[in-house]
Design a protein around this motif. Structure first.
Motif, PDB file in Angstrom:
ATOM      1  N   LEU A  11       0.823  -1.209   0.000  1.00  0.00           N
ATOM      2  CA  LEU A  11       0.000   0.000   0.000  1.00  0.00           C
ATOM      3  C   LEU A  11       0.858   1.260   0.000  1.00  0.00           C
ATOM      4  CD1 LEU A  11      -2.938  -0.854   2.441  1.00  0.00           C
ATOM      5  CD2 LEU A  11      -3.077  -0.450  -0.019  1.00  0.00           C
ATOM      6  N   VAL A  12       1.926   1.245   0.797  1.00  0.00           N
ATOM      7  CA  VAL A  12       2.832   2.400   0.837  1.00  0.00           C
ATOM      8  C   VAL A  12       3.479   2.597  -0.529  1.00  0.00           C
ATOM      9  CG1 VAL A  12       4.992   3.302   1.800  1.00  0.00           C
ATOM     10  CG2 VAL A  12       3.304   2.254   3.313  1.00  0.00           C
ATOM     11  N   THR A  13       3.926   1.510  -1.125  1.00  0.00           N
ATOM     12  CA  THR A  13       4.570   1.581  -2.442  1.00  0.00           C
ATOM     13  C   THR A  13       3.621   2.142  -3.495  1.00  0.00           C
ATOM     14  OG1 THR A  13       5.976  -0.327  -1.907  1.00  0.00           O
ATOM     15  CG2 THR A  13       5.744   0.251  -4.238  1.00  0.00           C
ATOM     16  N   LEU A  14       2.416   1.585  -3.549  1.00  0.00           N
ATOM     17  CA  LEU A  14       1.442   2.022  -4.546  1.00  0.00           C
ATOM     18  C   LEU A  14       1.043   3.481  -4.347  1.00  0.00           C
ATOM     19  CD1 LEU A  14      -0.940  -1.083  -4.735  1.00  0.00           C
ATOM     20  CD2 LEU A  14       0.693  -0.322  -6.468  1.00  0.00           C
ATOM     21  N   SER A  15       0.747   3.857  -3.096  1.00  0.00           N
ATOM     22  CA  SER A  15       0.300   5.225  -2.832  1.00  0.00           C
ATOM     23  C   SER A  15       1.412   6.232  -3.097  1.00  0.00           C
ATOM     24  CB  SER A  15      -0.211   5.361  -1.392  1.00  0.00           C
ATOM     25  OG  SER A  15       0.775   4.992  -0.457  1.00  0.00           O
ATOM     26  N   THR A  16       2.661   5.839  -2.853  1.00  0.00           N
ATOM     27  CA  THR A  16       3.785   6.742  -3.135  1.00  0.00           C
ATOM     28  C   THR A  16       3.939   6.961  -4.630  1.00  0.00           C
ATOM     29  OG1 THR A  16       4.937   5.967  -1.149  1.00  0.00           O
ATOM     30  CG2 THR A  16       6.251   7.141  -2.782  1.00  0.00           C
ATOM     31  N   PHE A  17       3.847   5.877  -5.401  1.00  0.00           N
ATOM     32  CA  PHE A  17       3.927   6.004  -6.863  1.00  0.00           C
ATOM     33  C   PHE A  17       2.818   6.894  -7.398  1.00  0.00           C
ATOM     34  CE2 PHE A  17       6.631   2.086  -7.250  1.00  0.00           C
ATOM     35  CZ  PHE A  17       7.614   2.661  -8.033  1.00  0.00           C
ATOM     36  N   VAL A  18       1.604   6.650  -6.932  1.00  0.00           N
ATOM     37  CA  VAL A  18       0.455   7.423  -7.403  1.00  0.00           C
ATOM     38  C   VAL A  18       0.604   8.897  -7.018  1.00  0.00           C
ATOM     39  CG1 VAL A  18      -2.038   7.747  -7.192  1.00  0.00           C
ATOM     40  CG2 VAL A  18      -1.104   5.438  -7.367  1.00  0.00           C
ATOM     41  N   ALA A  19       0.964   9.152  -5.746  1.00  0.00           N
ATOM     42  CA  ALA A  19       1.112  10.540  -5.276  1.00  0.00           C
ATOM     43  C   ALA A  19       2.225  11.257  -6.029  1.00  0.00           C
ATOM     44  CB  ALA A  19       1.403  10.553  -3.781  1.00  0.00           C
ATOM     45  N   SER A  20       3.356  10.574  -6.238  1.00  0.00           N
ATOM     46  CA  SER A  20       4.488  11.190  -6.928  1.00  0.00           C
ATOM     47  C   SER A  20       4.143  11.575  -8.355  1.00  0.00           C
ATOM     48  CB  SER A  20       5.686  10.229  -6.934  1.00  0.00           C
ATOM     49  OG  SER A  20       6.097   9.920  -5.624  1.00  0.00           O
ATOM     50  N   ILE A  21       3.532  10.637  -9.077  1.00  0.00           N
ATOM     51  CA  ILE A  21       3.160  10.912 -10.468  1.00  0.00           C
ATOM     52  C   ILE A  21       2.119  12.022 -10.528  1.00  0.00           C
ATOM     53  CG2 ILE A  21       2.018   9.942 -12.508  1.00  0.00           C
ATOM     54  CD1 ILE A  21       3.308   7.232 -11.707  1.00  0.00           C
ATOM     55  N   GLY A  22       1.159  11.986  -9.606  1.00  0.00           N
ATOM     56  CA  GLY A  22       0.132  13.018  -9.571  1.00  0.00           C
ATOM     57  C   GLY A  22       0.703  14.403  -9.335  1.00  0.00           C
ATOM     58  N   MET A  23       1.681  14.498  -8.437  1.00  0.00           N
ATOM     59  CA  MET A  23       2.280  15.802  -8.146  1.00  0.00           C
ATOM     60  C   MET A  23       3.199  16.264  -9.258  1.00  0.00           C
ATOM     61  SD  MET A  23       2.917  15.814  -3.999  1.00  0.00           S
ATOM     62  CE  MET A  23       3.876  14.289  -3.953  1.00  0.00           C
ATOM     63  N   ILE A  24       3.953  15.351  -9.862  1.00  0.00           N
ATOM     64  CA  ILE A  24       4.821  15.716 -10.981  1.00  0.00           C
ATOM     65  C   ILE A  24       3.988  16.239 -12.154  1.00  0.00           C
ATOM     66  CG2 ILE A  24       6.349  14.785 -12.776  1.00  0.00           C
ATOM     67  CD1 ILE A  24       7.497  12.905 -10.631  1.00  0.00           C
ATOM     68  N   LYS A  25       2.861  15.561 -12.409  1.00  0.00           N
ATOM     69  CA  LYS A  25       1.971  15.957 -13.512  1.00  0.00           C
ATOM     70  C   LYS A  25       1.035  17.099 -13.115  1.00  0.00           C
ATOM     71  CE  LYS A  25       3.179  12.967 -16.707  1.00  0.00           C
ATOM     72  NZ  LYS A  25       3.726  13.423 -17.999  1.00  0.00           N
ATOM     73  N   ASP A  26       1.108  17.520 -11.859  1.00  0.00           N
ATOM     74  CA  ASP A  26       0.252  18.601 -11.346  1.00  0.00           C
ATOM     75  C   ASP A  26      -1.232  18.232 -11.480  1.00  0.00           C
ATOM     76  OD1 ASP A  26       0.051  20.926  -9.964  1.00  0.00           O
ATOM     77  OD2 ASP A  26       0.289  22.257 -11.679  1.00  0.00           O
ATOM     78  N   ASN A  27      -1.536  16.959 -11.204  1.00  0.00           N
ATOM     79  CA  ASN A  27      -2.892  16.435 -11.329  1.00  0.00           C
ATOM     80  C   ASN A  27      -3.455  16.178  -9.938  1.00  0.00           C
ATOM     81  OD1 ASN A  27      -5.226  14.829 -11.733  1.00  0.00           O
ATOM     82  ND2 ASN A  27      -4.417  14.076 -13.679  1.00  0.00           N
ATOM     83  N   ALA A  29      -6.404  15.344  -8.944  1.00  0.00           N
ATOM     84  CA  ALA A  29      -7.288  14.181  -8.841  1.00  0.00           C
ATOM     85  C   ALA A  29      -6.484  12.919  -8.547  1.00  0.00           C
ATOM     86  CB  ALA A  29      -8.085  14.018 -10.135  1.00  0.00           C
ATOM     87  N   VAL A  30      -5.330  12.789  -9.188  1.00  0.00           N
ATOM     88  CA  VAL A  30      -4.468  11.626  -8.951  1.00  0.00           C
ATOM     89  C   VAL A  30      -3.882  11.677  -7.537  1.00  0.00           C
ATOM     90  CG1 VAL A  30      -2.369  10.437  -9.686  1.00  0.00           C
ATOM     91  CG2 VAL A  30      -3.917  11.394 -11.394  1.00  0.00           C
ATOM     92  N   VAL A  31      -3.506  12.873  -7.088  1.00  0.00           N
ATOM     93  CA  VAL A  31      -2.965  13.026  -5.733  1.00  0.00           C
ATOM     94  C   VAL A  31      -4.007  12.628  -4.697  1.00  0.00           C
ATOM     95  CG1 VAL A  31      -2.018  14.646  -4.052  1.00  0.00           C
ATOM     96  CG2 VAL A  31      -1.395  14.856  -6.465  1.00  0.00           C
ATOM     97  N   ILE A  32      -5.251  13.044  -4.911  1.00  0.00           N
ATOM     98  CA  ILE A  32      -6.332  12.670  -3.989  1.00  0.00           C
ATOM     99  C   ILE A  32      -6.532  11.155  -3.992  1.00  0.00           C
ATOM    100  CG2 ILE A  32      -8.832  12.809  -3.600  1.00  0.00           C
ATOM    101  CD1 ILE A  32      -8.682  15.721  -4.560  1.00  0.00           C
ATOM    102  N   GLY A  33      -6.378  10.542  -5.166  1.00  0.00           N
ATOM    103  CA  GLY A  33      -6.477   9.085  -5.244  1.00  0.00           C
ATOM    104  C   GLY A  33      -5.456   8.406  -4.354  1.00  0.00           C
ATOM    105  N   ALA A  34      -4.246   8.952  -4.307  1.00  0.00           N
ATOM    106  CA  ALA A  34      -3.208   8.398  -3.433  1.00  0.00           C
ATOM    107  C   ALA A  34      -3.553   8.625  -1.970  1.00  0.00           C
ATOM    108  CB  ALA A  34      -1.861   9.043  -3.753  1.00  0.00           C
ATOM    109  N   MET A  35      -4.164   9.767  -1.668  1.00  0.00           N
ATOM    110  CA  MET A  35      -4.521  10.083  -0.294  1.00  0.00           C
ATOM    111  C   MET A  35      -5.565   9.124   0.257  1.00  0.00           C
ATOM    112  SD  MET A  35      -4.755  14.220  -0.614  1.00  0.00           S
ATOM    113  CE  MET A  35      -3.332  15.206  -1.112  1.00  0.00           C
ATOM    114  N   VAL A  36      -6.486   8.682  -0.612  1.00  0.00           N
ATOM    115  CA  VAL A  36      -7.552   7.785  -0.162  1.00  0.00           C
ATOM    116  C   VAL A  36      -6.974   6.457   0.342  1.00  0.00           C
ATOM    117  CG1 VAL A  36      -9.581   6.477  -0.920  1.00  0.00           C
ATOM    118  CG2 VAL A  36      -9.281   8.855  -1.637  1.00  0.00           C
ATOM    119  N   ILE A  37      -5.854   6.030  -0.243  1.00  0.00           N
ATOM    120  CA  ILE A  37      -5.213   4.775   0.198  1.00  0.00           C
ATOM    121  C   ILE A  37      -4.756   4.904   1.651  1.00  0.00           C
ATOM    122  CG2 ILE A  37      -3.358   3.122  -0.260  1.00  0.00           C
ATOM    123  CD1 ILE A  37      -3.359   4.120  -3.170  1.00  0.00           C
TER     124      ILE A  37
END
Length: 222
Positions: A11-27, A29-37
Motif C-alpha cells: 500500500l505504501v509503495t502504490l500510494s507513493t507512486f500514485v502521489a508522486s506521479i500526480g504531483m509531478i503531472k500537477d494532477n 485528482a491523482v494526488v487525492i487518489g493516493a490520499m484515499v489509500i
C-alpha cells in the motif's frame, strides 16, 4: 493497525507512486487518489493510542511500522526523482515545500479528526484522507526533490513532513486524553500516565523547535 505486513508495504509503495506521479503531472485528482489509500494512518494513530493504554508492545510495533513506512515512501520517491528529474516543479509539489504556521494548524486538525474517528465512529475514509494530506504527499515530495538534487525544496518538504508528524501525534494524544481512554487496571493506569507524560513532552518540545525553525526560515526568505 500498527503491524508491519506485506500488505502495508504494498500500500505504501502504490500510494507513493500514485502521489508522486500526480504531483509531478500537477494532477490533483491523482494526488487525492493516493490520499484515499492512506497507509500511514494506522501506525501514527496507534503510536498515540499505545501511550494512552500503556502498551509497550504496541508502542514499538507502531514506531517501527511508521519509520519503515515513511522510509519506504521517501526511498521510492528518491528513485523516481533520480529516474525522472523534476526540473520545473509543479504547483502540487511546490505546495508541499512551503511551510507556515497554518501548516501546523492543518496537521493538528488532521490528527484530532483521526483520533475522534476511533472514539466516535466517524467515517474512517474521510479521516484517512485528512491524515494522508498531512503525511504522504510531503514524504513523496521530499524524496522527489532529493532525487532531483533540489536540496532547498527538499528542506521545505522535510520540514513540512516533520511538522505534520509531530502535530498529528500530539493532537491525537490530546484527544485520547480528553476522551478518557486508559487501561482498566490501576497498575496499567500508572504506567500509561508515565508514558503519556514523556510522550507529550517529546512532541511539545519538538513542535516548539520546529515552530522556531519555521519563523527563522520565513524571516530569512522574507
Amino acid at each position: 493497525g500498527a503491524r508491519l505486513t506485506s500488505n502495508f508495504l504494498i500500500l505504501v509503495t502504490l500510494s507513493t507512486f500514485v502521489a508522486s506521479i500526480g504531483m509531478i503531472k500537477d494532477n490533483i485528482a491523482v494526488v487525492i487518489g493516493a490520499m484515499v489509500i492512506a497507509p500511514l494512518l494506522g501506525p501514527n494513530i496507534a503510536l498515540a493510542l499505545s501511550t494512552a493504554l500503556g502498551d509497550t508492545r504496541l508502542l514499538w510495533s507502531a514506531t517501527k511500522t511508521s519509520f519503515v513506512g515513511l522510509g519506504l515512501a521517501i526511498a521510492i520517491a528518491i528513485c523516481e526523482g533520480l529516474l525522472w528529474p523534476v526540473i520545473l516543479p509543479s504547483q502540487e509539489l511546490l505546495a508541499r515545500t512551503d511551510v507556515g504556521l497554518d501548516s501546523i494548524a492543518l496537521a493538528l486538525a488532521s490528527g484530532a479528526a483521526a483520533a475522534l474517528s476511533l472514539t466516535t465512529g466517524l467515517s474512517s475514509v474521510l479521516v484517512g484522507v485528512m491524515v494522508a494530506v498531512a503525511l504522504l504527499p510531503p514524504a513523496a515530495t521530499l524524496g522527489l526533490m532529493l532525487g532531483s538534487g533540489q536540496n532547498e525544496l527538499a528542506f521545505g518538504a522535510g520540514l513540512l513532513l516533520a511538522v505534520n508528524i509531530v502535530c498529528v501525534n500530539l493532537s491525537a494524544k490530546l484527544i485520547f486524553l480528553y476522551t478518557g481512554i486508559k487501561p482498566r487496571t490501576w497498575l496499567g493506569s500508572e504506567k500509561a500516565r508515565e508514558s503519556s507524560t514523556v510522550y507529550l513532552l517529546i512532541w511539545l518540545v519538538s513542535l516548539i523547535i520546529l515552530t522556531a525553525i519555521i519563523v527563522v526560515t520565513r524571516r530569512g526568505s522574507g
